[in-house]
Motif scaffolding. Sequence first.
Motif, PDB file in Angstrom:
ATOM      1  N   UNK A 160       0.846  -1.192   0.000  1.00 29.09           N
ATOM      2  CA  UNK A 160       0.000   0.000   0.000  1.00 29.09           C
ATOM      3  C   UNK A 160       0.877   1.236   0.000  1.00 29.09           C
ATOM      4  N   UNK A 161       0.771   2.035  -1.015  1.00 25.47           N
ATOM      5  CA  UNK A 161       1.579   3.254  -1.143  1.00 25.47           C
ATOM      6  C   UNK A 161       0.658   4.451  -1.000  1.00 25.47           C
ATOM      7  N   UNK A 162       0.856   5.212   0.092  1.00 26.97           N
ATOM      8  CA  UNK A 162       0.004   6.366   0.389  1.00 26.97           C
ATOM      9  C   UNK A 162       0.855   7.619   0.509  1.00 26.97           C
ATOM     10  N   UNK A 163       0.199   8.761   0.308  1.00 25.25           N
ATOM     11  CA  UNK A 163       0.843  10.024   0.619  1.00 25.25           C
ATOM     12  C   UNK A 163       0.843  10.197   2.143  1.00 25.25           C
ATOM     13  N   UNK A 164       1.547  11.188   2.618  1.00 26.81           N
ATOM     14  CA  UNK A 164       1.634  11.431   4.067  1.00 26.81           C
ATOM     15  C   UNK A 164       0.244  11.668   4.639  1.00 26.81           C
ATOM     16  N   UNK A 165      -0.097  10.914   5.658  1.00 30.02           N
ATOM     17  CA  UNK A 165      -1.397  11.064   6.298  1.00 30.02           C
ATOM     18  C   UNK A 165      -2.486  10.294   5.579  1.00 30.02           C
ATOM     19  N   UNK A 166      -3.602  10.143   6.264  1.00 31.96           N
ATOM     20  CA  UNK A 166      -4.744   9.442   5.689  1.00 31.96           C
ATOM     21  C   UNK A 166      -5.493  10.352   4.717  1.00 31.96           C
ATOM     22  N   UNK A 167      -6.175   9.700   3.762  1.00 33.22           N
ATOM     23  CA  UNK A 167      -6.948  10.423   2.742  1.00 33.22           C
ATOM     24  C   UNK A 167      -8.417  10.099   2.944  1.00 33.22           C
ATOM     25  N   UNK A 168      -9.251  11.128   2.953  1.00 33.67           N
ATOM     26  CA  UNK A 168     -10.682  10.969   3.151  1.00 33.67           C
ATOM     27  C   UNK A 168     -11.424  11.240   1.841  1.00 33.67           C
ATOM     28  N   UNK A 169     -12.495  10.470   1.623  1.00 34.79           N
ATOM     29  CA  UNK A 169     -13.303  10.641   0.415  1.00 34.79           C
ATOM     30  C   UNK A 169     -14.771  10.711   0.794  1.00 34.79           C
ATOM     31  N   UNK A 170     -15.558  11.205  -0.170  1.00 39.22           N
ATOM     32  CA  UNK A 170     -17.011  11.250   0.000  1.00 39.22           C
ATOM     33  C   UNK A 170     -17.603  10.249  -0.985  1.00 39.22           C
ATOM     34  N   UNK A 171     -17.910   9.058  -0.488  1.00 38.62           N
ATOM     35  CA  UNK A 171     -18.376   7.974  -1.354  1.00 38.62           C
ATOM     36  C   UNK A 171     -19.144   6.959  -0.530  1.00 38.62           C
ATOM     37  N   UNK A 172     -19.710   5.958  -1.231  1.00 43.82           N
ATOM     38  CA  UNK A 172     -20.421   4.867  -0.569  1.00 43.82           C
ATOM     39  C   UNK A 172     -19.386   3.852  -0.096  1.00 43.82           C
ATOM     40  N   UNK A 173     -19.202   3.767   1.199  1.00 46.71           N
ATOM     41  CA  UNK A 173     -18.119   2.952   1.766  1.00 46.71           C
ATOM     42  C   UNK A 173     -18.247   1.481   1.379  1.00 46.71           C
ATOM     43  N   UNK A 174     -19.447   0.910   1.486  1.00 51.76           N
ATOM     44  CA  UNK A 174     -19.628  -0.515   1.196  1.00 51.76           C
ATOM     45  C   UNK A 174     -19.367  -0.820  -0.276  1.00 51.76           C
ATOM     46  N   UNK A 175     -19.827   0.053  -1.171  1.00 53.01           N
ATOM     47  CA  UNK A 175     -19.639  -0.199  -2.601  1.00 53.01           C
ATOM     48  C   UNK A 175     -18.173  -0.027  -3.022  1.00 53.01           C
ATOM     49  N   UNK A 176     -17.495   0.925  -2.440  1.00 52.62           N
ATOM     50  CA  UNK A 176     -16.072   1.095  -2.760  1.00 52.62           C
ATOM     51  C   UNK A 176     -15.262  -0.090  -2.239  1.00 52.62           C
ATOM     52  N   UNK A 177     -15.670  -0.642  -1.082  1.00 53.24           N
ATOM     53  CA  UNK A 177     -15.008  -1.863  -0.605  1.00 53.24           C
ATOM     54  C   UNK A 177     -15.194  -2.994  -1.617  1.00 53.24           C
ATOM     55  N   UNK A 178     -16.391  -3.058  -2.193  1.00 50.99           N
ATOM     56  CA  UNK A 178     -16.639  -4.064  -3.225  1.00 50.99           C
ATOM     57  C   UNK A 178     -15.731  -3.837  -4.435  1.00 50.99           C
ATOM     58  N   UNK A 179     -15.493  -2.586  -4.782  1.00 53.91           N
ATOM     59  CA  UNK A 179     -14.580  -2.265  -5.897  1.00 53.91           C
ATOM     60  C   UNK A 179     -13.174  -2.737  -5.570  1.00 53.91           C
ATOM     61  N   UNK A 180     -12.701  -2.430  -4.362  1.00 55.48           N
ATOM     62  CA  UNK A 180     -11.358  -2.868  -3.950  1.00 55.48           C
ATOM     63  C   UNK A 180     -11.238  -4.397  -4.043  1.00 55.48           C
ATOM     64  N   UNK A 181     -12.220  -5.099  -3.494  1.00 50.77           N
ATOM     65  CA  UNK A 181     -12.149  -6.566  -3.457  1.00 50.77           C
ATOM     66  C   UNK A 181     -12.122  -7.139  -4.869  1.00 50.77           C
ATOM     67  N   UNK A 182     -12.991  -6.656  -5.745  1.00 55.25           N
ATOM     68  CA  UNK A 182     -13.046  -7.193  -7.112  1.00 55.25           C
ATOM     69  C   UNK A 182     -11.757  -6.919  -7.877  1.00 55.25           C
ATOM     70  N   UNK A 183     -11.199  -5.710  -7.717  1.00 59.00           N
ATOM     71  CA  UNK A 183      -9.972  -5.380  -8.443  1.00 59.00           C
ATOM     72  C   UNK A 183      -8.776  -6.171  -7.893  1.00 59.00           C
ATOM     73  N   UNK A 184      -8.729  -6.343  -6.568  1.00 59.85           N
ATOM     74  CA  UNK A 184      -7.621  -7.115  -5.981  1.00 59.85           C
ATOM     75  C   UNK A 184      -7.741  -8.584  -6.371  1.00 59.85           C
ATOM     76  N   UNK A 185      -8.970  -9.130  -6.353  1.00 61.12           N
ATOM     77  CA  UNK A 185      -9.152 -10.523  -6.771  1.00 61.12           C
ATOM     78  C   UNK A 185      -8.737 -10.706  -8.231  1.00 61.12           C
ATOM     79  N   UNK A 186      -9.086  -9.724  -9.056  1.00 58.61           N
ATOM     80  CA  UNK A 186      -8.685  -9.799 -10.465  1.00 58.61           C
ATOM     81  C   UNK A 186      -7.167  -9.803 -10.592  1.00 58.61           C
ATOM     82  N   UNK A 187      -6.492  -8.974  -9.774  1.00 56.96           N
ATOM     83  CA  UNK A 187      -5.033  -8.928  -9.806  1.00 56.96           C
ATOM     84  C   UNK A 187      -4.433 -10.245  -9.314  1.00 56.96           C
ATOM     85  N   UNK A 188      -5.052 -10.839  -8.277  1.00 57.53           N
ATOM     86  CA  UNK A 188      -4.551 -12.123  -7.757  1.00 57.53           C
ATOM     87  C   UNK A 188      -4.636 -13.203  -8.834  1.00 57.53           C
ATOM     88  N   UNK A 189      -5.754 -13.243  -9.555  1.00 57.66           N
ATOM     89  CA  UNK A 189      -5.963 -14.278 -10.567  1.00 57.66           C
ATOM     90  C   UNK A 189      -4.959 -14.196 -11.709  1.00 57.66           C
TER      91      UNK A 189
END
Length: 469
Positions: free
Chosen positions: A342-371
């Motif tokens: 995980x490569x981040x800029x200094x400090x945490x980054x906050x967004x205005x989005x649907x938390x559950x749906x963005x988690x679904x995006x992360x999971x699908x993209x990471x699973x795709x990368x794993x495959x």
Amino acid sequence: MIRHQNIFTKLFVTYFVIILVSFFLFSSIFLYLFHVNMYDDFKEGFDYSKAKIEGHFDLAATEGWSEEVLDASLDISLSQMNNSIFIYNSEANRVYQSSYDQAPQLKVNVHVVEDLLSGGELAEGMWVDNRLVYTLAEPIDVNAPTPHVMVMVYYELDHQYKQVLIMIGLTFTITMSLTGFILWFISRRLTAPLREMNQIALQLAKGDFSQHVRVATNDEIGQLGTTFNYMAKELENIEQMRTDFITNVSHDLRSPLTSIKGFLTALLDGTIADHRKKHYYAIMKNETERLSKLVNDLLDMSQLQHGHITIKPSSYNLSEQARLVAAKMEPQLQSAEIFIELEEEAGDVFVFADKDRIEQVFINLIENAIHHSPPDKPIYIHITEAGESVKVSIEDVGEGIKKEDLSYIWERFYKSDKARSKKVGTGVGLSIVKSIIELHQSSIHVKSEVGLGTTFTFTLPQSNKKDGV
């Protein structure tokens, strides 16, 4: 049985009736004007003859002609082509007429003469001896003991009207025949694309998508043809998607079900040793999870497609979410011998989005990368601020995607492995990812090179960290 008229018949009949009515109005107006003009000519001829006859009487009085000489001088003037002139005295006796007269025997009684002498008029058409005539009568100024009345009779009117009607009828026959042929040709030409569309629509209903409408014009019918061809192409794509959907879902459901059935049969038959049962239970659990994920993905895809899913954005810590997702997927990462950086800029980054749906995006993209990543290779998650947005990139160093496949990866059930020899997901994950990102009024892009890896990048609106989670 009621037979429905086609558009060609309606168009042809409509045009033909309009032209027929127009020709009828034209003929009626023409006959009226012919009638008025002819009777105006009759009145001019009457006035001219009246003046000429009065001149004869004046000359006879001046020269002292005898009655025989006066009658002889009037003989020619009283009879003309297609009309005759009669002169009556106050007692309705005919005192002068041409010896060559061919006019019908018109009867003028004393009441008519008295009415004319008292200022009345006579100018009307009538039937006399089965012949149509037009009669004009007025008093004349003659040097005689009693007043005289001049009556002019125009005959052969029925012949003139017949000639006009014959000309109109002949013109009507030729015009309507030629017009009917032209209307038939034009109507056939205008409705030909519509008939073609009808035939092709019937073929489309039977599942034949090989035919297309020929577009020869750029008018409304041509534009309709273009739209029809576009619709046919879309229907063909939908039919292909339906076929692919059935094929892919059947394959993805059959594979884990076959495995589970085989292992259950072996367990029930007692062919698996006790110390190996735990291993096969784990396999069946994994296959069950595959089935569960496929069903959930299908439900999500259907709801996204029909607009049944709405996002509920809120401010939250995206960096923290990425770390939690990485921890949650640790078992899959360990199984594939892959790790996340995980490569981040200094400090945490906050967004205005649907938390559950963005988690679904992360999971699908990471699973795709794993495959698509080889063992012992990292998956990079980059989170950077870009003005008022936050850019997120998930990068792998796996096999990459061919250029010809890049435009299709967002389609449902699309897999670059056409033989489906690898168990690399359901094929709907990226389609779900794209739909979720678009619900956030954003977009996702992919950059890939064969053998070097793939990077998916999307943006989310940034939120002030003071808003909290």
